[in-house]
Design a protein around this motif. Structure first.
Motif, PDB file in Angstrom:
ATOM      1  N   UNK A   1      12.274  14.915  50.494  1.00  0.00           N
ATOM      2  CA  UNK A   1      13.335  15.300  49.888  1.00  0.00           C
ATOM      3  C   UNK A   1      14.280  14.064  49.442  1.00  0.00           C
ATOM      4  N   UNK A   2      14.504  13.220  50.222  1.00  0.00           N
ATOM      5  CA  UNK A   2      15.417  11.860  49.964  1.00  0.00           C
ATOM      6  C   UNK A   2      14.801  11.207  48.836  1.00  0.00           C
ATOM      7  N   UNK A   3      13.558  10.914  49.022  1.00  0.00           N
ATOM      8  CA  UNK A   3      12.962   9.957  48.375  1.00  0.00           C
ATOM      9  C   UNK A   3      12.817  10.435  46.941  1.00  0.00           C
ATOM     10  N   UNK A   4      12.199  11.693  46.933  1.00  0.00           N
ATOM     11  CA  UNK A   4      11.914  12.382  45.573  1.00  0.00           C
ATOM     12  C   UNK A   4      13.157  12.792  44.753  1.00  0.00           C
ATOM     13  N   UNK A   5      14.221  13.101  45.835  1.00  0.00           N
ATOM     14  CA  UNK A   5      15.396  13.506  45.098  1.00  0.00           C
ATOM     15  C   UNK A   5      16.118  12.278  44.495  1.00  0.00           C
ATOM     16  N   UNK A   6      16.136  11.224  45.232  1.00  0.00           N
ATOM     17  CA  UNK A   6      16.608   9.820  44.732  1.00  0.00           C
ATOM     18  C   UNK A   6      16.103   9.430  43.232  1.00  0.00           C
ATOM     19  N   UNK A   7      14.776   9.548  43.259  1.00  0.00           N
ATOM     20  CA  UNK A   7      14.196   9.120  41.848  1.00  0.00           C
ATOM     21  C   UNK A   7      14.635  10.369  40.798  1.00  0.00           C
ATOM     22  N   UNK A   8      14.569  11.416  41.200  1.00  0.00           N
ATOM     23  CA  UNK A   8      15.003  12.200  40.142  1.00  0.00           C
ATOM     24  C   UNK A   8      16.279  12.264  39.636  1.00  0.00           C
ATOM     25  N   UNK A   9      17.322  11.965  40.844  1.00  0.00           N
ATOM     26  CA  UNK A   9      18.727  12.127  40.244  1.00  0.00           C
ATOM     27  C   UNK A   9      18.840  10.685  39.417  1.00  0.00           C
ATOM     28  N   UNK A  10      18.553   9.514  39.929  1.00  0.00           N
ATOM     29  CA  UNK A  10      18.687   8.371  39.082  1.00  0.00           C
ATOM     30  C   UNK A  10      17.804   8.269  37.650  1.00  0.00           C
TER      31      UNK A  10
ATOM     32  N   UNK B   1      26.018   8.750  39.443  1.00  0.00           N
ATOM     33  CA  UNK B   1      27.217   7.777  39.410  1.00  0.00           C
ATOM     34  C   UNK B   1      28.605   8.692  39.740  1.00  0.00           C
ATOM     35  N   UNK B   2      28.749   9.856  39.471  1.00  0.00           N
ATOM     36  CA  UNK B   2      29.966  10.328  39.993  1.00  0.00           C
ATOM     37  C   UNK B   2      29.993  10.561  41.405  1.00  0.00           C
ATOM     38  N   UNK B   3      28.786  11.085  41.959  1.00  0.00           N
ATOM     39  CA  UNK B   3      28.875  10.984  43.472  1.00  0.00           C
ATOM     40  C   UNK B   3      28.996   9.634  44.198  1.00  0.00           C
ATOM     41  N   UNK B   4      28.225   8.659  43.463  1.00  0.00           N
ATOM     42  CA  UNK B   4      28.608   7.265  44.087  1.00  0.00           C
ATOM     43  C   UNK B   4      30.066   6.878  44.009  1.00  0.00           C
ATOM     44  N   UNK B   5      30.665   7.037  42.974  1.00  0.00           N
ATOM     45  CA  UNK B   5      32.084   6.563  42.687  1.00  0.00           C
ATOM     46  C   UNK B   5      33.166   7.342  43.688  1.00  0.00           C
ATOM     47  N   UNK B   6      32.576   8.551  43.909  1.00  0.00           N
ATOM     48  CA  UNK B   6      33.522   9.524  44.998  1.00  0.00           C
ATOM     49  C   UNK B   6      33.597   8.953  46.244  1.00  0.00           C
TER      50      UNK B   6
ATOM     51  N   UNK C   1      21.506   0.029  33.419  1.00  0.00           N
ATOM     52  CA  UNK C   1      21.868  -0.039  34.850  1.00  0.00           C
ATOM     53  C   UNK C   1      22.004   1.415  35.290  1.00  0.00           C
ATOM     54  N   UNK C   2      21.480   1.705  36.467  1.00  0.00           N
ATOM     55  CA  UNK C   2      21.776   3.120  37.303  1.00  0.00           C
ATOM     56  C   UNK C   2      23.402   3.198  37.639  1.00  0.00           C
ATOM     57  N   UNK C   3      23.877   3.983  37.330  1.00  0.00           N
ATOM     58  CA  UNK C   3      25.287   4.127  37.554  1.00  0.00           C
ATOM     59  C   UNK C   3      25.465   4.170  38.961  1.00  0.00           C
ATOM     60  N   UNK C   4      26.501   3.150  39.422  1.00  0.00           N
ATOM     61  CA  UNK C   4      26.767   3.082  40.768  1.00  0.00           C
ATOM     62  C   UNK C   4      26.329   1.544  41.343  1.00  0.00           C
ATOM     63  N   UNK C   5      25.419   1.459  42.091  1.00  0.00           N
ATOM     64  CA  UNK C   5      25.208   0.189  42.818  1.00  0.00           C
ATOM     65  C   UNK C   5      24.863  -0.810  41.794  1.00  0.00           C
ATOM     66  N   UNK C   6      24.211  -0.402  40.725  1.00  0.00           N
ATOM     67  CA  UNK C   6      23.758  -1.359  39.657  1.00  0.00           C
ATOM     68  C   UNK C   6      24.582  -1.741  38.525  1.00  0.00           C
ATOM     69  N   UNK C   7      25.639  -0.682  38.622  1.00  0.00           N
ATOM     70  CA  UNK C   7      26.875  -1.068  37.899  1.00  0.00           C
ATOM     71  C   UNK C   7      27.505  -2.318  38.780  1.00  0.00           C
ATOM     72  N   UNK C   8      27.571  -2.267  40.033  1.00  0.00           N
ATOM     73  CA  UNK C   8      28.409  -3.447  40.710  1.00  0.00           C
ATOM     74  C   UNK C   8      27.833  -4.708  40.546  1.00  0.00           C
TER      75      UNK C   8
END
Length: 412
Positions: A75-84, A92-97, A327-334
């Protein structure tokens, strides 16, 4: 009585030699924890494991979520790939929150509560393996370890590895752990703002595989890859081939500047097949998943890539100027902010297109040289050695506890 500690590269034991006594052995271990969210954390963990083992110490690499629950892992590994890939804006919104949570929110954060239910399970595994040092490459593994240390106690020395050029949200929930390795000394202020003490911070850099440290002349690398000896642009999209790679290659192909292009599609077979069937005016060499990225980088004058922490660190080690795209919003923006603020990259935007960025680089050698000079100020090619050597020193410090309780005499 003086006791000296030595180790052998041909075995998994440290040996304790006491003056006037026979040799006795103490098993020492390092545990490396990762969590699959893309492949960067896993590659970092694998490089550390290899480095620890090369120093003669037993080391085990474990994907935490896979160990605790196959369902959670998928769930985590596949969910991460799907979301990004498909929900970038929402991700990105969840990351910034999460990034903008209150400073004291860690004790009640949903992430800590969700992970704490697995803390007891991981604690049992750690207790059984009994490592002297635990190194983790994903912040959520750190959240679990922090919970274990608070609730159950933890004998091992802990080291967290930040795999981007900023401390992600939830690193502030690792404050009870021992050390955090950050990508550069310039990030120490950011870490201290999150609550870490200066004594906990190790600005060693992001560890990469030693093969990226080998100096290969451009002409030799190009010859080995079957390319002409002329300017070369490397296009990458991470291990999954993310981003508008086809569009980027077409933009580069249309640019009236003489250079050749290499494209790495990673595990994205659809992208690889699509590009392989296309016709281009320039020489375009298409690769799928490769194990010789270091050779491709050695052959290149610049790299067009999304700014993942590991790919960026590998490029910096090779002193290759980066042109940042997608860039993927969030960590890659940083990561983009860090690289731009330190003059080590060019980032494309609505107003600076990829073709213009490449034209700027190739029409002005001084611009390329200024990028390389900035890179030299923030690259950390020795990060892996520093991390492994530091871990071994902690093993030496911790061996006395284990020696007193678990040593069995052996004949020399």
């Amino acid at each position: 009585m003086h006791i000296s500690l030595y180790y052998s590269r041909n075995c998994d034991n440290y040996f304790i030699y006491a003056v006037g006594m026979e040799r006795i052995s103490v098993i020492v271990r390092v545990l490396v924890l990762t969590i699959t969210a893309g492949e960067g954390h896993n590659h970092t963990a694998a490089a550390i494991k290899e480095g620890i083992e090369s120093r003669g110490v037993e080391c085990r690499l474990v994907d935490v979520y896979k160990l605790l629950s196959e369902t959670l892992y998928k769930a985590f590994s596949e969910g991460y790939l799907f979301a990004t890939k498909y929900l970038k804006r929402l991700y990105g919104d969840f990351y910034y929150l999460a990034e903008n949570r209150g400073k004291d929110a860690n004790q009640s954060s949903p992430m800590r509560k969700a992970n704490s239910s697995f803390a007891k399970m991981l604690s049992k595994y750690v207790s059984t393996y009994d490592p002297d040092v635990i190194i983790y490459t994903h912040v959520f593994a750190g959240v679990l370890l922090d919970e274990i240390k608070v609730k159950y106690g933890l004998r091992a020395t802990t080291m967290g590895i930040v795999t981007d050029f900023r401390l992600h949200p939830y690193w502030e929930e690792n404050l009870h752990l021992d050390y955090v390795v950050c990508a550069d000394k310039r990030l120490m202020y950011n870490a201290m703002q999150k609550g870490f003490k200066k004594s906990q911070l190790l600005p060693f850099g992001i560890p990469i595989h030693p093969k990226f440290l080998k100096e290969i002349p451009k002409d030799e690398a190009r010859k080995e890859l079957g390319l002409e000896n002329k300017r070369t642009v490397l296009v990458m999209g991470g291990s999954m081939g993310f981003g508008d790679i086809t569009e980027n290659v077409q933009i580069l192909d249309a640019l009236d500047v003489d250079f050749q292009i290499m494209v790495v599609c990673g595990s994205n077979k659809k992208l690889c097949d699509e590009l392989s069937k296309m016709e281009f005016s320039k020489t375009v060499k298409v690769f799928g998943y490769v194990n010789n990225v270091e050779l491709l980088m050695s052959a290149s004058d610049c790299i067009v890539t999304k700014p993942g922490g590991l790919t960026t660190s590998e490029s910096l080690a090779k002193r290759i100027p980066l042109i940042i795209v997608n860039p993927i919003p969030g960590q890659e923006d940083r990561n983009v902010e860090f690289l731009l603020n330190n003059g080590a990259a060019i980032a494309t935007s609505k107003h600076l297109k990829l073709d213009e960025a490449i034209w700027i680089c190739f029409s002005d050698e001084k611009r390329l040289e200024s990028l390389r000079e900035a890179i030299s100020q923030i690259r950390h090619p020795d990060a892996l050695d520093k991390i492994c050597d530091f871990a071994i020193e902690r093993v030496k410090e911790n061996y006395e506890i284990k020696r007193n309780g678990n040593v069995s005499d052996e004949n020399a």
